[in-house]
Design a protein around this motif. Sequence first.
Motif, mmCIF file in Angstrom:
data_model
loop_
_atom_site.group_PDB
_atom_site.id
_atom_site.type_symbol
_atom_site.label_atom_id
_atom_site.label_comp_id
_atom_site.label_asym_id
_atom_site.label_seq_id
_atom_site.Cartn_x
_atom_site.Cartn_y
_atom_site.Cartn_z
ATOM 1 N N GLU A 175 -1.223 16.050 -6.221
ATOM 2 C CA GLU A 175 -0.623 16.522 -4.964
ATOM 3 C C GLU A 175 -1.089 15.673 -3.789
ATOM 4 N N LYS A 176 -2.362 15.319 -3.788
ATOM 5 C CA LYS A 176 -2.898 14.476 -2.716
ATOM 6 C C LYS A 176 -2.340 13.055 -2.818
ATOM 7 N N LEU A 177 -2.318 12.497 -4.008
ATOM 8 C CA LEU A 177 -1.896 11.103 -4.178
ATOM 9 C C LEU A 177 -0.440 10.895 -3.775
ATOM 10 N N VAL A 178 0.445 11.821 -4.144
ATOM 11 C CA VAL A 178 1.858 11.623 -3.824
ATOM 12 C C VAL A 178 2.138 11.806 -2.338
ATOM 13 N N SER A 179 1.196 12.383 -1.602
ATOM 14 C CA SER A 179 1.400 12.579 -0.161
ATOM 15 C C SER A 179 1.269 11.282 0.622
ATOM 16 N N PHE A 180 0.757 10.218 -0.030
ATOM 17 C CA PHE A 180 0.667 8.907 0.608
ATOM 18 C C PHE A 180 1.951 8.131 0.298
ATOM 19 N N PRO A 181 2.843 7.931 1.275
ATOM 20 C CA PRO A 181 4.147 7.290 1.009
ATOM 21 C C PRO A 181 4.053 5.760 0.993
ATOM 22 N N VAL A 182 3.299 5.243 0.042
ATOM 23 C CA VAL A 182 3.038 3.801 -0.013
ATOM 24 C C VAL A 182 4.072 3.128 -0.904
ATOM 25 N N LEU A 183 5.046 2.461 -0.281
ATOM 26 C CA LEU A 183 6.039 1.712 -1.032
ATOM 27 C C LEU A 183 5.499 0.324 -1.359
ATOM 28 N N GLY A 184 6.051 -0.298 -2.405
ATOM 29 C CA GLY A 184 5.681 -1.668 -2.704
ATOM 30 C C GLY A 184 5.906 -2.552 -1.490
ATOM 31 N N GLY A 185 4.894 -3.312 -1.117
ATOM 32 C CA GLY A 185 4.956 -4.145 0.078
ATOM 33 C C GLY A 185 4.252 -3.538 1.272
ATOM 34 N N ASP A 186 4.069 -2.202 1.271
ATOM 35 C CA ASP A 186 3.395 -1.529 2.384
ATOM 36 C C ASP A 186 1.879 -1.632 2.249
ATOM 37 N N SER A 187 1.190 -1.399 3.350
ATOM 38 C CA SER A 187 -0.261 -1.259 3.293
ATOM 39 C C SER A 187 -0.617 -0.020 2.483
ATOM 40 N N ASN A 188 -1.593 -0.149 1.603
ATOM 41 C CA ASN A 188 -2.026 0.988 0.785
ATOM 42 C C ASN A 188 -3.440 1.425 1.144
ATOM 43 N N LEU A 189 -3.935 0.997 2.295
ATOM 44 C CA LEU A 189 -5.349 1.235 2.615
ATOM 45 C C LEU A 189 -5.674 2.725 2.718
ATOM 46 N N GLU A 190 -4.724 3.510 3.188
ATOM 47 C CA GLU A 190 -5.015 4.937 3.343
ATOM 48 C C GLU A 190 -5.259 5.592 1.985
ATOM 49 N N ILE A 191 -4.389 5.334 1.011
ATOM 50 C CA ILE A 191 -4.577 5.956 -0.301
ATOM 51 C C ILE A 191 -5.774 5.355 -1.035
ATOM 52 N N ILE A 192 -5.970 4.043 -0.924
ATOM 53 C CA ILE A 192 -7.057 3.423 -1.677
ATOM 54 C C ILE A 192 -8.410 3.832 -1.099
ATOM 55 N N ASN A 193 -8.479 4.044 0.211
ATOM 56 C CA ASN A 193 -9.737 4.499 0.810
ATOM 57 C C ASN A 193 -10.023 5.951 0.436
ATOM 58 N N TRP A 194 -8.960 6.764 0.288
ATOM 59 C CA TRP A 194 -9.173 8.136 -0.181
ATOM 60 C C TRP A 194 -9.719 8.118 -1.606
ATOM 61 N N ILE A 195 -9.130 7.293 -2.459
ATOM 62 C CA ILE A 195 -9.606 7.181 -3.840
ATOM 63 C C ILE A 195 -11.047 6.682 -3.863
ATOM 64 N N LYS A 196 -11.342 5.696 -3.049
ATOM 65 C CA LYS A 196 -12.705 5.140 -2.994
ATOM 66 C C LYS A 196 -13.722 6.219 -2.601
ATOM 67 N N GLN A 197 -13.388 6.995 -1.578
ATOM 68 C CA GLN A 197 -14.303 8.050 -1.138
ATOM 69 C C GLN A 197 -14.488 9.101 -2.225
ATOM 70 N N TYR A 198 -13.404 9.435 -2.916
ATOM 71 C CA TYR A 198 -13.492 10.412 -4.003
ATOM 72 C C TYR A 198 -14.409 9.901 -5.104
ATOM 73 N N ILE A 199 -14.212 8.657 -5.514
ATOM 74 C CA ILE A 199 -15.034 8.085 -6.584
ATOM 75 C C ILE A 199 -16.495 8.026 -6.172
ATOM 76 N N GLU A 200 -16.732 7.580 -4.973
ATOM 77 C CA GLU A 200 -18.121 7.398 -4.528
ATOM 78 C C GLU A 200 -18.823 8.727 -4.263
ATOM 79 N N SER A 201 -18.066 9.830 -4.140
ATOM 80 C CA SER A 201 -18.693 11.150 -4.003
ATOM 81 C C SER A 201 -19.415 11.559 -5.278
#
Length: 385
Positions: free
Chosen positions: A8-34
């Motif tokens: 549910e969280k991941l699909v809320s990031f509307p990252v199309l191919g070619g777009d910046s993905n920093l918002e979703i990748i930083n969320w994933i990074k924070q989750y992993i590092e927790s």
Amino acid sequence: MTTQQILEKLVSFPVLGGDSNLEIINWIKQYIESFGITSFLVYNNDNTKASLHCRIGPAVDGGVILSGHTDVVPVKNQPWDTNPFELVEKSDGNLYARGSCDMKGFLACCLATLPNMVKANLKKPIYFAFSYDEEIGCLAAEALINHIKATYPETPKFAIIGEATMLQPIIGQKSIHILDITVNGSEGHSSRIKQEVSAIHEAAKIVLWAEEKMNTLVKTSNDARFNPSHSSLHVGTINGGIAANIIANKVTLSLDIRCLPKDNPNILHQDLIHFCKEREKTRRSIFSGFKIEVEENHPIVPAFSTNETAEAVDLIGKITGNYNWNTVSYASEAGYFANAGFETIICGPGSIKQAHRANEFISKDQLNKGTEMIDALVLHLEAIA
């Protein structure tokens, strides 16, 4: 968080191919590092996008890479019944959203099982490798793999690419090469068709060349594991001309080439160039400015082929219970991992039939089974000697 909550969280990031993905990748990074896991970001040249990788478990050879991408295809002009970037659960047992199947469902399975990975006594490590811009040509895969190799002295053995396969092991894919072709002819009155060079007529010859080349490949190069069993050439778009009585001076067309692992797309590319040069020589006696330009739409996405007796096939069989392998003709990042020396296989939850279409979904059953597959991988890596 449950797998569904993460999805549910991941699909809320509307990252199309070619777009910046920093918002979703930083969320994933924070989750992993927790969970106390160190992760690394691999940025593009202007730092607007990043891939991520990390290692869970011991620093030893022989680990397993779990690979996925963070971008999705567009939704514009598709007749969605719900908000594409909001996960909607319906009474049919399906979860609807762009990327739910392709392939944020697999990412959610990986992230949901991370707590179990951290607690487990893994004998071999698990790596996450999450990329950007897969949907527009797998543009980040090579740099991500190179960074993984440079970061860890130890060498992973397997790579599981979590594209939607209904958890069936896929041991081969074709390469894909898309070429944009521009035909420049001479404009004039249609009654002068023999005194001018029609870009449409010349473009039609390229279409016929592609058809004839494919027919030759049908007879000379086959692999029964694939459907179709030969390399294919397909003209997907053709645009040009303004009126029936005006000779067209410009036509553009796109050529999609999908090669068996044993066929070389570069050779087909050069065959096309040769054909176009010959047409130029023939028609420039009528119009000296006649020209055919061939450009890459994006770099070749490589094919891969894993032997059906490889350990990777046995590994997937052990963690899914499915030993019935297949092959696909769509492109993924699998070829890059195979070329880097990893035993590679495609296997993930959801059906590719749902990808890239309106009302994309993954069933709750498939999402649960994808999570179970990775939990089974954890148990397998605990149990091995």
